[in-house]
Design a protein around this motif. Structure first.
Motif, PDB file in Angstrom:
ATOM      1  N   ILE B 162       0.835  -1.207   0.000  1.00  0.00           N
ATOM      2  CA  ILE B 162       0.000   0.000   0.000  1.00  0.00           C
ATOM      3  C   ILE B 162       0.867   1.254   0.000  1.00  0.00           C
ATOM      4  CG2 ILE B 162      -1.639   1.311   1.429  1.00  0.00           C
ATOM      5  CD1 ILE B 162      -3.133  -1.233   1.840  1.00  0.00           C
ATOM      6  N   SER B 163       1.977   1.218   0.744  1.00  0.00           N
ATOM      7  CA  SER B 163       2.849   2.394   0.798  1.00  0.00           C
ATOM      8  C   SER B 163       3.471   2.693  -0.557  1.00  0.00           C
ATOM      9  CB  SER B 163       3.945   2.196   1.834  1.00  0.00           C
ATOM     10  OG  SER B 163       3.356   1.893   3.067  1.00  0.00           O
ATOM     11  N   VAL B 164       3.964   1.654  -1.246  1.00  0.00           N
ATOM     12  CA  VAL B 164       4.559   1.864  -2.576  1.00  0.00           C
ATOM     13  C   VAL B 164       3.524   2.492  -3.503  1.00  0.00           C
ATOM     14  CG1 VAL B 164       5.372   0.695  -4.654  1.00  0.00           C
ATOM     15  CG2 VAL B 164       6.277   0.048  -2.450  1.00  0.00           C
ATOM     16  N   LEU B 165       2.313   1.928  -3.481  1.00  0.00           N
ATOM     17  CA  LEU B 165       1.270   2.440  -4.371  1.00  0.00           C
ATOM     18  C   LEU B 165       0.926   3.891  -4.050  1.00  0.00           C
ATOM     19  CD1 LEU B 165      -1.070  -0.664  -4.680  1.00  0.00           C
ATOM     20  CD2 LEU B 165       0.511   0.271  -6.371  1.00  0.00           C
ATOM     21  N   ILE B 166       0.852   4.206  -2.758  1.00  0.00           N
ATOM     22  CA  ILE B 166       0.524   5.593  -2.398  1.00  0.00           C
ATOM     23  C   ILE B 166       1.633   6.530  -2.853  1.00  0.00           C
ATOM     24  CG2 ILE B 166       0.299   7.143  -0.407  1.00  0.00           C
ATOM     25  CD1 ILE B 166      -1.633   5.245   0.746  1.00  0.00           C
ATOM     26  N   GLY B 167       2.891   6.113  -2.676  1.00  0.00           N
ATOM     27  CA  GLY B 167       4.023   6.915  -3.151  1.00  0.00           C
ATOM     28  C   GLY B 167       3.932   7.149  -4.652  1.00  0.00           C
ATOM     29  N   LEU B 168       3.646   6.058  -5.370  1.00  0.00           N
ATOM     30  CA  LEU B 168       3.503   6.159  -6.836  1.00  0.00           C
ATOM     31  C   LEU B 168       2.411   7.148  -7.217  1.00  0.00           C
ATOM     32  CD1 LEU B 168       3.588   2.410  -7.995  1.00  0.00           C
ATOM     33  CD2 LEU B 168       5.144   4.196  -8.744  1.00  0.00           C
ATOM     34  N   TYR B 186      10.322  19.326  -7.507  1.00  0.00           N
ATOM     35  CA  TYR B 186       9.694  19.387  -6.189  1.00  0.00           C
ATOM     36  C   TYR B 186       8.854  18.160  -5.864  1.00  0.00           C
ATOM     37  CZ  TYR B 186      11.311  24.123  -6.205  1.00  0.00           C
ATOM     38  OH  TYR B 186      12.116  25.205  -6.240  1.00  0.00           O
ATOM     39  N   VAL B 187       8.682  17.277  -6.860  1.00  0.00           N
ATOM     40  CA  VAL B 187       7.924  16.045  -6.592  1.00  0.00           C
ATOM     41  C   VAL B 187       8.556  15.266  -5.442  1.00  0.00           C
ATOM     42  CG1 VAL B 187       7.324  13.782  -7.519  1.00  0.00           C
ATOM     43  CG2 VAL B 187       6.923  15.815  -8.880  1.00  0.00           C
ATOM     44  N   ALA B 188       9.866  15.192  -5.438  1.00  0.00           N
ATOM     45  CA  ALA B 188      10.564  14.431  -4.394  1.00  0.00           C
ATOM     46  C   ALA B 188      10.227  14.968  -3.008  1.00  0.00           C
ATOM     47  CB  ALA B 188      12.063  14.487  -4.635  1.00  0.00           C
ATOM     48  N   GLY B 270       7.561   6.908  -4.894  1.00  0.00           N
ATOM     49  CA  GLY B 270       7.756   8.206  -5.535  1.00  0.00           C
ATOM     50  C   GLY B 270       9.002   8.210  -6.407  1.00  0.00           C
ATOM     51  N   LEU B 271      10.024   7.550  -5.877  1.00  0.00           N
ATOM     52  CA  LEU B 271      11.305   7.494  -6.594  1.00  0.00           C
ATOM     53  C   LEU B 271      11.164   6.809  -7.952  1.00  0.00           C
ATOM     54  CD1 LEU B 271      14.647   7.473  -5.392  1.00  0.00           C
ATOM     55  CD2 LEU B 271      14.202   5.205  -6.290  1.00  0.00           C
ATOM     56  N   VAL B 272      10.367   5.750  -7.990  1.00  0.00           N
ATOM     57  CA  VAL B 272      10.162   5.026  -9.249  1.00  0.00           C
ATOM     58  C   VAL B 272       9.581   5.965 -10.308  1.00  0.00           C
ATOM     59  CG1 VAL B 272       8.814   3.192 -10.369  1.00  0.00           C
ATOM     60  CG2 VAL B 272       9.924   2.770  -8.168  1.00  0.00           C
ATOM     61  N   LEU B 286      16.880  11.483  -4.307  1.00  0.00           N
ATOM     62  CA  LEU B 286      17.145  11.181  -2.899  1.00  0.00           C
ATOM     63  C   LEU B 286      17.644  12.417  -2.167  1.00  0.00           C
ATOM     64  CD1 LEU B 286      18.665   7.600  -3.028  1.00  0.00           C
ATOM     65  CD2 LEU B 286      16.400   8.312  -2.240  1.00  0.00           C
ATOM     66  N   ASN B 287      18.497  13.164  -2.839  1.00  0.00           N
ATOM     67  CA  ASN B 287      19.037  14.365  -2.233  1.00  0.00           C
ATOM     68  C   ASN B 287      17.918  15.336  -1.866  1.00  0.00           C
ATOM     69  OD1 ASN B 287      21.258  15.693  -1.318  1.00  0.00           O
ATOM     70  ND2 ASN B 287      21.427  16.977  -3.175  1.00  0.00           N
ATOM     71  N   GLN B 288      17.024  15.558  -2.841  1.00  0.00           N
ATOM     72  CA  GLN B 288      15.874  16.432  -2.618  1.00  0.00           C
ATOM     73  C   GLN B 288      15.012  15.932  -1.459  1.00  0.00           C
ATOM     74  OE1 GLN B 288      14.349  19.291  -3.919  1.00  0.00           O
ATOM     75  NE2 GLN B 288      16.464  19.653  -4.506  1.00  0.00           N
ATOM     76  N   THR B 289      14.797  14.620  -1.439  1.00  0.00           N
ATOM     77  CA  THR B 289      13.964  14.035  -0.386  1.00  0.00           C
ATOM     78  C   THR B 289      14.572  14.303   0.989  1.00  0.00           C
ATOM     79  OG1 THR B 289      13.282  12.293  -1.906  1.00  0.00           O
ATOM     80  CG2 THR B 289      12.882  11.908   0.432  1.00  0.00           C
ATOM     81  N   PHE B 290      15.844  13.928   1.150  1.00  0.00           N
ATOM     82  CA  PHE B 290      16.436  14.009   2.487  1.00  0.00           C
ATOM     83  C   PHE B 290      16.705  15.438   2.923  1.00  0.00           C
ATOM     84  CE2 PHE B 290      17.560   9.547   1.386  1.00  0.00           C
ATOM     85  CZ  PHE B 290      16.695   8.995   2.319  1.00  0.00           C
ATOM     86  N   GLU B 291      16.851  16.347   1.966  1.00  0.00           N
ATOM     87  CA  GLU B 291      17.047  17.742   2.348  1.00  0.00           C
ATOM     88  C   GLU B 291      15.786  18.316   2.973  1.00  0.00           C
ATOM     89  OE1 GLU B 291      18.293  20.508  -0.750  1.00  0.00           O
ATOM     90  OE2 GLU B 291      20.258  19.555  -0.551  1.00  0.00           O
ATOM     91  N   ASN B 292      14.636  17.764   2.571  1.00  0.00           N
ATOM     92  CA  ASN B 292      13.374  18.336   3.032  1.00  0.00           C
ATOM     93  C   ASN B 292      12.732  17.614   4.216  1.00  0.00           C
ATOM     94  OD1 ASN B 292      12.640  20.661   1.196  1.00  0.00           O
ATOM     95  ND2 ASN B 292      13.323  19.088  -0.243  1.00  0.00           N
TER      96      ASN B 292
END
Lengths: 256, 359
Positions: B162-168, B186-188, B270-272, B286-292
């Motif tokens: 469910i988490s993968v699907l929600i991220g997608l 900004y999607v990340a 989301g990454l996919v 990943l950089n964008q994700t972890f920065e935020n």
């Protein structure tokens, strides 16, 4: 046998049994002497099982007292009540074995919680109790793997686990075949005779009453209380009240 | 006039007999009726009732009815019918609650009682949990690990999926909008923040409520019905300590871990989308994700999911202990456990949102 002069183990006084506004029994009073085997009888829905639940402290009464071994369990706090509970064993109508545990775990449950015996000795006790109810070797069975009669006997073994001085039985012979029932009568009798356990049986099985009971109390739904008290034979000759006479003579008199 | 009934009159043949009786009275108007049942071989209670109907029709038309050749067998079946009972009007059971206002009033009283019951249980649970931490030996640790496995490990596949699907979905839907402004980058951050701050804890809690909250309610409810809880009490056990504490403890350990796992899978989803559909590199995403994502957000989310866990397990157990009666009460408790748990999760989440805003 005469029990009137002996010290009472259980005294019930003016007990009011009710579910919310719905009164089941009012002003019930009686005594049980040490070593006595008392049967509580009555038609369906007269409050037998409810009375039992008050006597083992599952419900607290709004009025009246239930004194066990000198302690009023209706007003006692939880710790004192739990202390009292160590001295009583209960066999419930539905056996009430914990379904997720094996027989050995079920029977050793109170032993592990309330004693500091070595685990090895506890498993010896479990084996002994299982032997007493003719279930030797069934330690590792789950309750769901047993027949109704075997479950009943396993429940019996668990009720006896702490060697209680008072045993309560709720409809012990319900749903048993005649042979298993006869075995059960014998077990109950030997607990009473040989171990001197005080026994209170709630039942409407007259065979059981006539086989084992010293004294009988009969409850009635209409009167919401006790309508007769005495030996089983005395109640069979009870002419004053047709309800008692009919019940003990297994018949229905037509009354105008 | 003489009517002859022969053969078998039973529940399978009674329909045509009744039809014949009706036509008899519609077409002919006899002055007296004699029923000859000499050849009636057998009759059951439905057949006897049909004969009685015939008698009654005749009586309504003021015709005298007599039987000839009534055998002992037929007579005894006829005598089984209690004619008074047939005429007895049905007794109407007393109806409770009728008017709209009465219903609203009762609903409010029930709601209030339920609130009191839940708060009482919560108080008991907190005291018992406190006592368990003070005396760790009184806790049934084998049960705790059992429920950790049940509520935690066995939930991994569904929570992950469910988490993968929600991220997608979030990445895909938001990219459709952000693309128009060239803000794919900004999607990340969007996926990361929404998953870590809200959706991760919330979705995990709802899945656990559906899987395990219901199971706790059903398990304890069935034990109530089978008098197992009564048996525990008479053996000197505290049912909350024995049954509820292991479940609540297990849930409080396992749900935050599941939440962490859900967050990872959500970000993966989301990454996919980001890497395959939006021309972002793995590194930038990943950089964008972890920065935020801030550590503070992560920690508050895990605390939040611990609170959710306690609510789910607590209400599940409480609903179970409330069961009285039979199997249908267990079903009701199970439903109520899930509904109440989801309500409590959302309510607690709102409270967290407000409190965290001012902190």
């Amino acid at each position: 046998m005469e029990y009137n002069n002996r010290e009472p183990v259980i005294v019930v006084e003016n007990l009011l049994a009710a579910y919310d506004e719905n009164v089941i029994l009012r002003d019930v009073s009686f005594r049980v002497a040490r070593g006595e085997l008392l049967a509580i009888v009555g038609g369906s829905g007269c409050g037998k099982s409810t009375l039992l639940k008050y006597m083992i402290g599952l419900y607290r009464a709004r009025r009246g007292r239930v004194v066990i071994n000198g302690v009023d369990i209706m007003s006692a706090d939880e710790d004192i009540l739990n202390q009292q509970r160590l001295g009583i064993g209960v066999l419930f109508q539905s056996n009430a074995l914990i379904g997720s545990m094996t027989l050995a775990e079920n029977i050793s449950l109170p032993l592990k919680e309330h004693t500091d015996l070595e685990p090895e000795f506890i498993s010896r006790i479990v084996r002994m109790k299982l032997g007493m109810v003719h279930l030797a070797g069934y330690e590792n069975h789950q309750p769901s793997e047993l027949s109704g009669g075997m479950k009943k006997r396993a429940g019996f073994a668990r009720a006896m686990a702490m060697d209680p001085t008072i045993l309560f039985f709720d409809e012990p012979s319900a749903g048993l075949d005649p042979v298993t029932a006869a075995e059960l009568y014998e077990l109950i009798q030997s607990m009473n005779r040989d171990m001197r356990t005080t026994i209170i049986i709630v039942t409407h099985d007259l065979n059981l009453v006539f086989a084992v009971a010293d004294r009988v109390i009969m409850l009635d739904a209409e009167k919401q209380g006790i309508i007769a008290e005495g030996s089983p034979l005395a109640l069979r000759e009870w002419e004053d009240d047709h309800r008692v006479y009919d019940f003990f003579n297994r018949r229905k008199t037509r009354h105008p | 006039m003489t009517v002859t009934i022969s053969g078998r009159l039973s529940i399978s043949s009674v329909r045509s007999f009744l039809a014949d009786t009706k036509t008899l009275f519609d077409t002919a108007s006899p002055s007296a009726l004699t029923v000859d049942v000499t050849d009636l071989k057998s009759i059951d209670s439905a057949g006897a009732l049909a004969m009685l109907e015939l008698e009654e029709r005749a009586r309504k038309a003021s015709l005298p009815v007599s039987y000839t050749g009534m055998s002992h067998e037929v007579r005894s079946v006829m005598d089984l019918i209690d004619r008074k009972a047939l005429a007895h009007p049905p007794i109407h059971p007393e109806k409770t609650v009728s008017s709209f206002f009465e219903g609203v009033g009762e609903g409010c009283v029930d709601l209030y009682r339920d609130f009191v019951a839940v708060m009482t249980f919560l108080g008991d649970l907190i005291i018992t949990l406190g006592r368990s931490f003070a005396h760790p030996r009184s806790v049934r640790w084998s049960e705790v690990t059992f429920y950790m496995k049940k509520a935690g490990i066995e939930a991994l596949p569904i929570v992950g999926l469910i988490s993968v699907l929600i991220g997608l979905i979030i990445a895909f839907m938001s990219s459709l909008q952000l693309k128009q402004f060239g803000a794919n980058m900004y999607v990340a951050a969007l996926v990361g923040i929404s998953i870590v701050k809200e959706l991760g804890p919330m979705m995990t809690a709802i899945i656990v409520a559906g899987r395990s909250g219901s199971a706790f309610a059903a398990e304890i409810g069935t034990m109530m019905v089978n008098e197992e809880v009564d048996a525990l009490v008479t053996m000197g056990f505290n049912p909350i300590q024995f049954l509820a504490v292991p479940k609540v403890m297990a849930a409080m350990v396992v749900v935050p871990l599941l939440t962490l796992y859900a967050m990872m899978f959500g970000i993966l989803g989301g990454l996919v989308v980001g890497v395959t559909g939006l021309d972002l590199t793995l590194y930038t995403y990943l950089n964008q994700t972890f920065e935020n994502i801030h550590l503070r957000d992560l920690i508050t989310s895990l605390v939040k999911s611990g609170v959710f866990a306690a609510l789910i397990a607590g209400i599940g157990c409480q609903r179970g202990f409330q069961v009285s009666g039979g199997a249908e009460a267990v079903g009701e408790a199970t439903t109520s456990a899930v509904v109440s748990a989801i309500f409590l999760i959302v309510a607690a989440d709102s409270a967290f949102a407000v409190v965290l805003h001012y902190l």
